[in-house]
Scaffold this active site. Structure first.
Site, PDB file in Angstrom:
ATOM      1  N   GLU A  66       0.857  -1.197   0.000  1.00 38.92           N
ATOM      2  CA  GLU A  66       0.000   0.000   0.000  1.00 38.92           C
ATOM      3  C   GLU A  66       0.891   1.244   0.000  1.00 38.92           C
ATOM      4  OE1 GLU A  66      -3.477   2.155   2.700  1.00 38.92           O
ATOM      5  OE2 GLU A  66      -2.320   0.454   3.500  1.00 38.92           O
ATOM      6  N   GLU A 145      37.724  -8.471   4.479  1.00 41.27           N
ATOM      7  CA  GLU A 145      38.096  -7.855   5.753  1.00 41.27           C
ATOM      8  C   GLU A 145      39.296  -6.939   5.615  1.00 41.27           C
ATOM      9  OE1 GLU A 145      36.238 -11.872   6.783  1.00 41.27           O
ATOM     10  OE2 GLU A 145      37.671 -11.087   5.306  1.00 41.27           O
ATOM     11  N   ASN A 167      43.071 -11.594   2.473  1.00 36.84           N
ATOM     12  CA  ASN A 167      41.671 -12.018   2.490  1.00 36.84           C
ATOM     13  C   ASN A 167      41.528 -13.375   1.811  1.00 36.84           C
ATOM     14  OD1 ASN A 167      38.711 -11.277   2.851  1.00 36.84           O
ATOM     15  ND2 ASN A 167      38.800 -11.777   0.668  1.00 36.84           N
ATOM     16  N   HIS A 502      89.826-102.003 -32.243  1.00 32.48           N
ATOM     17  CA  HIS A 502      89.734-103.367 -31.683  1.00 32.48           C
ATOM     18  C   HIS A 502      90.753-103.602 -30.577  1.00 32.48           C
ATOM     19  CE1 HIS A 502      93.076-104.439 -34.494  1.00 32.48           C
ATOM     20  NE2 HIS A 502      93.334-105.369 -33.572  1.00 32.48           N
ATOM     21  N   ASP A 557      87.531 -99.414 -37.857  1.00 32.32           N
ATOM     22  CA  ASP A 557      88.489 -99.866 -36.832  1.00 32.32           C
ATOM     23  C   ASP A 557      89.535 -98.765 -36.589  1.00 32.32           C
ATOM     24  OD1 ASP A 557      89.814-101.391 -35.010  1.00 32.32           O
ATOM     25  OD2 ASP A 557      90.799-102.689 -36.495  1.00 32.32           O
ATOM     26  N   SER A 654      98.897-104.634 -33.608  1.00 33.69           N
ATOM     27  CA  SER A 654      97.609-103.995 -33.900  1.00 33.69           C
ATOM     28  C   SER A 654      97.550-102.586 -33.320  1.00 33.69           C
ATOM     29  CB  SER A 654      96.463-104.833 -33.329  1.00 33.69           C
ATOM     30  OG  SER A 654      96.363-106.054 -34.008  1.00 33.69           O
TER      31      SER A 654
END
Length: 705
Positions: A66, A145, A167, A502, A557, A654
Site C-alpha cells: 500500500e 576484511e 583475504n 679293436h 676300426d 695292432s
C-alpha cells in the site's frame, strides 16, 4: 568476490513475532501468504544471518505494498550494522510511496533485519484494495576484511593487521614484513632479527625498514656464512644513519662487526664505514637500538673472493700438466699425466689418473706425483719354446723388444697366412705396459708339434719276423699300449694317440668300459718304456662305425686316445702326419709297419719294423675268397704285403700305423692302421684307410693339431 546461493523459503509469523533464518549462503524472504494479499494489522521482523566472514546482500524481485506519504501505513524497513538502510512501500510507477526497485542492499556484518508492518486496512476512496506483498532474495557475499572500512563510518574498523592483511573466502589472516614476527594476537608484529642467516656468495643486508627509520629496541644478529675457501668483503651504501652522540662513541644505537669471532669494527653516526676485507668466510653483524630515535639505518653489499693456490710444478721431465692455467683458485684443479710409455707414481703406488684440488686454505690436497717408465714385467713363458731379448738383456720397460722362438726341429711357430714366423714372434713393451705383437696382440705365439720329421729316419729294410731292431728315433711316433694285451699306436700332435678300435674293444670279447689303459711312449725297448712311466688317458673316442660284436667286420676300426697331459717332443718322441690325398695308396708304394708284436712266435722286447708294398685290392679280395674267408674288405680299408714275401705285421702290432714317406715334403704320413689279417706272415695284411677318417679325426681333436 565469491557469490554463493541457497534457496530457503522464509515465512512471517503472526504480528509481533521475529523469525530468525538459519545460517545459509542464500535464500528468499516473502510477505505472509505471498503472492496472495497480505493480512492487515501485522508486524514481524526477519533476521537474516549468514556465516561469519560473509556479508548479506538483499534484492527485491517483486514489491507491491500500500503506497502512502512517507510509507506511514504499510512498509518494509531494512536495517543492518545498527543502521537503517531504508523504509519502503508502494510499487513501481505509483505516485506515492518509496518502492526499492532493483536496488541492492548490503550489510557490513553477517546480519540483516527486515521488518514488515501493515495497518488496520487497505482502503482507497472507500474501496478495499488488495496488495500481494513482496518477494526478496538474499545471498552471502564474501567479506573483504582487508579492505579499508573507515569509509563506511564504522567507529572501530576491523581488521587491524599491523603490516599485511590477506583475504580469503570466509575470512582473512595477517602477516608481517621480513624481519618481524606475528604475535599471539595474530594482528600485531614484533621485530625479530636475532638469527638472520645468509649463505649466498653475495648479497645485500640492511636494517629493518631501511631507508625509513628502523624500529626501537632491536637486538639483531645478521650472520653471513659462505663456504670455506672464500673471503668476505663488505661495502656500505649511502645513506648510512645510526643514532649517535657528539661526545660519547655510539651510546645509543650501534652496529658491531665480527669476523671469525673477532670484533673488527663498531659503527654509528652518518659517516659510511670504509670497505672491509674480513679475510674470513664467517661474519656476524650485531645491531642494537634503544627505545627512541628516528635514524634511517644502514645497508651493505657483501661479496666473496676465492682463495688462490700456488702454481703446480712437475718433479721430472716426463710429467705433463694438462691445460695449465695462469692462476688457480679454491676448488680449481689440475690433471697430471705422463708422456707416452710412463706411468704415474705416488709414493710406491701406481696411479691410473691424478687430479689435485685447490683447498680452502690455499694448498693442494695432494702432492705432485712422479712419472716412471712403464714396466711390462717378465715376458710370459712360451710352452715348447723360449724368448730372447733383441734390446738390452733383462730390461722389460717401454720399447723393449723380445723374440719368441720354438724348440726346433720338434716344434714350429704357428703363423698366419702371409706373415713370417719372425714377425709372429716379435713382441714390444708398449706404452700400456703390456707385451704386444702387431698381428697377435697380447696373445703369445703357439709352438705346434712338427709331424713326420724323425731326426734319425729309418734306412734299412728289415722284416719284423727275423728282422733288425729299430733304432732310437727311427719311429718316434710309436706308441706301446697294454689294454687287452699288447698293442700299438701312433702319436698325433702332442696329446693324441691314433690306434685301432679293436685294441680297446676286441672282437669276440664282451664290451668293457673299465679296462686299464696303459700307454707308453719315447723308447724302443719295452723295459725302458715302463721306466719312463704310463701316460694317463683323459678321453677315449671310438669311431661310431666300429662294431665289436661283428667278428668278420673291421669297418671303422679306428680310435683316438686323448692324453691327460701334453707330452714334450724330442728326438725319440715326435708325431706322425695325416694323409691328404690318394697318392699315398698307389699300388706298390712302400710303407713301414713297426711294433712290439710277436717275433718268430716269441714276444718282442724291442721295437721292430718291416717294409711292405701297398697291394692290389682285387688281388687281396681274391686271396681272401681263396681262403674261404667272409671278412669284410671295404673302401675304408687297404691291403699291403704279398704271400710270397713272408713279411707282415703280427699279434701285438695292432693299432700301429702303416707309415709312408712323402717324397715331396720329406714327411712321414700314417696312411693306415694295423687292423686284421690271417696269421703272421701268411699273406696280406689289412689296414684301416686313415685318409677316409681325417675329417672325423680333426673334429675329435678339435683341431688341436
Amino acid at each position: 568476490m565469491w557469490l554463493l546461493y541457497l534457496l530457503v523459503p522464509a515465512l512471517f509469523c503472526r504480528a509481533g513475532g521475529s523469525i530468525p533464518i538459519p545460517q545459509k549462503l542464500f535464500g528468499e524472504v516473502t510477505s505472509p501468504l505471498f503472492p496472495k494479499p497480505y493480512p492487515n494489522n501485522f508486524e514481524t521482523t526477519t533476521v537474516i544471518t549468514v556465516p561469519t566472514g560473509y556479508r548479506v546482500k538483499l534484492v527485491f524481485q517483486q514489491f507491491d505494498l500500500e503506497p502512502s506519504e512517507g510509507c506511514f501505513y504499510d512498509y518494509v524497513k531494512i536495517s543492518a550494522d545498527k543502521k537503517s538502510l531504508g523504509r519502503f512501500c508502494g510499487q513501481l510507477g505509483s505516485p506515492l510511496g518509496n518502492p526499492p526497485g532493483k536496488k541492492e542492499f548490503m550489510s557490513q556484518g553477517n546480519k540483516m533485519l527486515l521488518t514488515f508492518h501493515t495497518d488496520f486496512s487497505n482502503e482507497e476512496n472507500g474501496t478495499i484494495m488488495f496488495y500481494k506483498g513482496f518477494l526478496a532474495y538474499y545471498q552471502a557475499v564474501d567479506l573483504d576484511e582487508c579492505a579499508s572500512r573507515s569509509k563506511s563510518g564504522e567507529e572501530d574498523p576491523q581488521p587491524q593487521c599491523q603490516h599485511l592483511c590477506h583475504n580469503y573466502v570466509g575470512g582473512y589472516f595477517c602477516s608481517c614484513r621480513p624481519g618481524y614476527e606475528l604475535q599471539e594476537d595474530t594482528h600485531s608484529c614484533q621485530a625479530e632479527c636475532s638469527s638472520e642467516l645468509y649463505t649466498e656468495a653475495s648479497g645485500y643486508i640492511s636494517s629493518l625498514e631501511y631507508p625509513r627509520s628502523y624500529p626501537p629496541d632491536l637486538r639483531c644478529n645478521y650472520s653471513i656464512r659462505v663456504e670455506r675457501g672464500l673471503t668476505l668483503h663488505l661495502k656500505f651504501l649511502e645513506p648510512f644513519d645510526i643514532d649517535d652522540h657528539q661526545q660519547v662513541h655510539c651510546p645509543y644505537d650501534q652496529l658491531q662487526i665480527y669476523a671469525n669471532g673477532k670484533n673488527i669494527g663498531e659503527f654509528c653516526g652518518k659517516q659510511r664505514p670504509p670497505d672491509l676485507d674480513t679475510s674470513s668466510n664467517a661474519v656476524d653483524l650485531l645491531f642494537f637500538t634503544d627505545e627512541s630515535g628516528d635514524s634511517r639505518g644502514w645497508k651493505l653489499r657483501y661479496t666473496t673472493e676465492i682463495i688462490k693456490c700456488p702454481q703446480p710444478k712437475t718433479l721430472d721431465e716426463f710429467t705433463i700438466i694438462q691445460n695449465l692455467q695462469p692462476q688457480y683458485q679454491f676448488r680449481d684443479y689440475f690433471i697430471a699425466t705422463c708422456k707416452q710409455g710412463y706411468q704415474l707414481i705416488e709414493g710406491n703406488q701406481v696411479l691410473h689418473s691424478f687430479t689435485a684440488v685447490c683447498q680452502d686454505d690455499g694448498t693442494w690436497h695432494r702432492a705432485m706425483p712422479r712419472c716412471k717408465i712403464k714396466d711390462c714385467g717378465q715376458p710370459r713363458n712360451l710352452p715348447n719354446g723360449d724368448f730372447r731379448y733383441t734390446t738390452t738383456m733383462g730390461v722389460n720397460t717401454y720399447k723393449a723388444r723380445i723374440q719368441y722362438y720354438c724348440h726346433e726341429p720338434y716344434y714350429k711357430m704357428q703363423t698366419r697366412a702371409g706373415s713370417r714366423e719372425s714377425e709372429q714372434g716379435v713382441y714390444t713393451c708398449t706404452a700400456q705396459g703390456i707385451w704386444k705383437n702387431e698381428q697377435k696382440g697380447e696373445k703369445i705365439p703357439r709352438c705346434l708339434p712338427v709331424c713326420g720329421k724323425p731326426v734319425n729316419p729309418v734306412e734299412q729294410r728289415q722284416r719284423i719276423i727275423g728282422g733288425q731292431k729299430a733304432k732310437m728315433g727311427n719311429f718316434p711316433w710309436q706308441v706301446f699300449t697294454n689294454i687287452h694285451g699288447r698293442g700299438g699306436g701312433a702319436l698325433l700332435g702332442d696329446r693324441w694317440i691314433l690306434t685301432a678300435a679293436h685294441t680297446l674293444y676286441p672282437k669276440e670279447h664282451e664290451a668293457q668300459s673299465n679296462a686299464s689303459l696303459d700307454v707308453f711312449l719315447g723308447h724302443t725297448n719295452v723295459e725302458e718304456l715302463m721306466k719312463l712311466g704310463n701316460h694317463p688317458i683323459r678321453r677315449v673316442s671310438v669311431h661310431p662305425d666300429y662294431r665289436q660284436d661283428e667278428s668278420y667286420n673291421f669297418e671303422g676300426d679306428i680310435a683316438l686316445l686323448e692324453l691327460e697331459n701334453s707330452v714334450t717332443l724330442g728326438p725319440n718322441l715326435l708325431p706322425i702326419c695325416l694323409p691328404d690325398n690318394d697318392t699315398f695308396y698307389d699300388l706298390g708304394l712302400m710303407g713301414y709297419v713297426s711294433g712290439f708284436g710277436v717275433m718268430e712266435e716269441k714276444i718282442a722286447h724291442d721295437l721292430r719294423f718291416v717294409r711292405l708294398p701297398v697291394a692290389n685290392p682285387q688281388a687281396c679280395e681274391n686271396w681272401l675268397r681263396g681262403k674261404n674267408r667272409m671278412d669284410v674288405f671295404s673302401q675304408n680299408m687297404f691291403c699291403a704285403g704279398h704271400p710270397s714275401l713272408k713279411q707282415d705285421a703280427c699279434q701285438g702290432d695292432s693299432g700301429g700305423v702303416f707309415a709312408v714317406r712323402d717324397p715331396n715334403t720329406d714327411r712321414w704320413v700314417a696312411t693306415g692302421i694295423v687292423s686284421w689279417g690271417i696269421g703272421c706272415s701268411r699273406g696280406y695284411g689289412f689296414y684301416t684307410k686313415v685318409l677316409n677318417y681325417v675329417d672325423w679325426i680333426k673334429k675329435e681333436m678339435e683341431e688341436e693339431d
